[in-house]
Design a protein around this motif. Structure first.
Motif, mmCIF file in Angstrom:
data_model
loop_
_atom_site.group_PDB
_atom_site.id
_atom_site.type_symbol
_atom_site.label_atom_id
_atom_site.label_comp_id
_atom_site.label_asym_id
_atom_site.label_seq_id
_atom_site.Cartn_x
_atom_site.Cartn_y
_atom_site.Cartn_z
ATOM 1 N N ASN A 1 -13.201 78.602 -91.057
ATOM 2 C CA ASN A 1 -12.540 79.139 -89.877
ATOM 3 C C ASN A 1 -12.073 80.559 -90.192
ATOM 4 O O ASN A 1 -11.179 80.762 -91.007
ATOM 5 C CB ASN A 1 -11.349 78.250 -89.507
ATOM 6 C CG ASN A 1 -10.566 78.774 -88.324
ATOM 7 O OD1 ASN A 1 -10.968 79.714 -87.655
ATOM 8 N ND2 ASN A 1 -9.423 78.150 -88.072
ATOM 9 N N THR B 1 -6.360 77.496 -84.905
ATOM 10 C CA THR B 1 -6.724 76.274 -85.617
ATOM 11 C C THR B 1 -8.026 75.749 -85.014
ATOM 12 O O THR B 1 -8.221 75.803 -83.802
ATOM 13 C CB THR B 1 -5.616 75.222 -85.476
ATOM 14 O OG1 THR B 1 -4.406 75.752 -86.043
ATOM 15 C CG2 THR B 1 -5.974 73.933 -86.187
ATOM 16 N N TYR C 1 -10.830 72.392 -85.106
ATOM 17 C CA TYR C 1 -11.015 70.988 -85.461
ATOM 18 C C TYR C 1 -12.503 70.674 -85.484
ATOM 19 O O TYR C 1 -13.248 71.125 -84.612
ATOM 20 C CB TYR C 1 -10.290 70.083 -84.458
ATOM 21 C CG TYR C 1 -8.808 70.316 -84.456
ATOM 22 C CD1 TYR C 1 -7.987 69.682 -85.375
ATOM 23 C CD2 TYR C 1 -8.235 71.212 -83.559
ATOM 24 C CE1 TYR C 1 -6.627 69.925 -85.399
ATOM 25 C CE2 TYR C 1 -6.875 71.460 -83.579
ATOM 26 C CZ TYR C 1 -6.069 70.819 -84.495
ATOM 27 O OH TYR C 1 -4.721 71.062 -84.527
ATOM 28 N N ALA D 1 -7.617 67.647 -81.310
ATOM 29 C CA ALA D 1 -6.518 67.827 -82.262
ATOM 30 C C ALA D 1 -6.084 66.510 -82.888
ATOM 31 O O ALA D 1 -5.429 66.504 -83.925
ATOM 32 C CB ALA D 1 -5.333 68.493 -81.568
ATOM 33 N N THR D 2 -6.454 65.395 -82.288
ATOM 34 C CA THR D 2 -6.108 64.086 -82.842
ATOM 35 C C THR D 2 -7.335 63.313 -83.312
ATOM 36 O O THR D 2 -7.239 62.144 -83.654
ATOM 37 C CB THR D 2 -5.356 63.237 -81.796
ATOM 38 O OG1 THR D 2 -6.174 63.068 -80.643
ATOM 39 C CG2 THR D 2 -4.033 63.883 -81.411
ATOM 40 N N ARG E 1 -8.961 69.138 -89.519
ATOM 41 C CA ARG E 1 -8.271 70.374 -89.147
ATOM 42 C C ARG E 1 -8.631 71.484 -90.125
ATOM 43 O O ARG E 1 -8.489 71.323 -91.340
ATOM 44 C CB ARG E 1 -6.766 70.149 -89.169
ATOM 45 C CG ARG E 1 -5.946 71.359 -88.788
ATOM 46 C CD ARG E 1 -4.444 71.063 -88.954
ATOM 47 N NE ARG E 1 -3.635 72.170 -88.543
ATOM 48 C CZ ARG E 1 -3.344 73.215 -89.304
ATOM 49 N NH1 ARG E 1 -3.800 73.292 -90.536
ATOM 50 N NH2 ARG E 1 -2.581 74.193 -88.833
ATOM 51 N N GLY F 1 -7.364 75.121 -90.931
ATOM 52 C CA GLY F 1 -6.283 76.057 -90.662
ATOM 53 C C GLY F 1 -6.801 77.458 -90.368
ATOM 54 O O GLY F 1 -7.939 77.802 -90.695
ATOM 55 N N THR G 1 -8.068 76.060 -80.852
ATOM 56 C CA THR G 1 -6.890 76.143 -79.997
ATOM 57 C C THR G 1 -6.892 77.411 -79.152
ATOM 58 O O THR G 1 -5.996 77.611 -78.344
ATOM 59 C CB THR G 1 -5.599 76.075 -80.839
ATOM 60 O OG1 THR G 1 -5.629 77.118 -81.817
ATOM 61 C CG2 THR G 1 -5.468 74.722 -81.522
#
Length: 120
Positions: free
Chosen positions: A51, A56, A58, A67-68, A72, A74, A100
């Motif tokens: 990334n 953020t 995923y 996100a869940t 992830r 960073g 995000t």
């Protein structure tokens, strides 16, 4: 033809395959909607996805990444690596990502096997 004392030659000698590297083979940016980052490929031996954005990101091996539901990454350098002898079939699956924020830069690399030409 790969020489034995080169990296390509050593890989071919040890494993009987020739490999190539593909950089960002599908996309190099993702947004807030799930996008394919790596297509399904049973010839993929490994991959690294980084990334590069301030958002953020995923990742998941299915389109329901969120996100869940996913791994992830960073901001500014979060990385995931996949390798065949540790992650098994996960390496060859199709991988999806979302971020995000819009226009989030990714750097993806994959190593895949290639057909070995016959010896001359």
């Amino acid at each position: 033809m790969a020489r034995e004392n080169t990296l390509d030659g050593l890989i071919r000698q040890m494993f009987g395959v020739q490999t190539s590297i593909r950089i960002s083979p599908v996309v190099n940016q993702v947004g807030v909607v799930a996008s394919v980052v790596l297509r399904q490929n049973p010839n993929r031996l490994g991959a690294v996805i980084t990334n590069l954005s301030a958002n953020t990101v995923y990742l998941a091996p299915d389109g329901s990444v969120s996100a869940t539901h996913g791994v992830r990454l960073g901001p500014s350098g979060g990385t995931v690596s996949l390798i065949w002898n540790e992650d098994f079939q996960l390496v060859g699956l199709e991988w999806f990502a979302l971020a995000t924020g819009a226009a989030s830069d990714l750097y993806a690399q994959e190593v895949v096997t290639e057909a070995v030409p016959p010896e001359a």
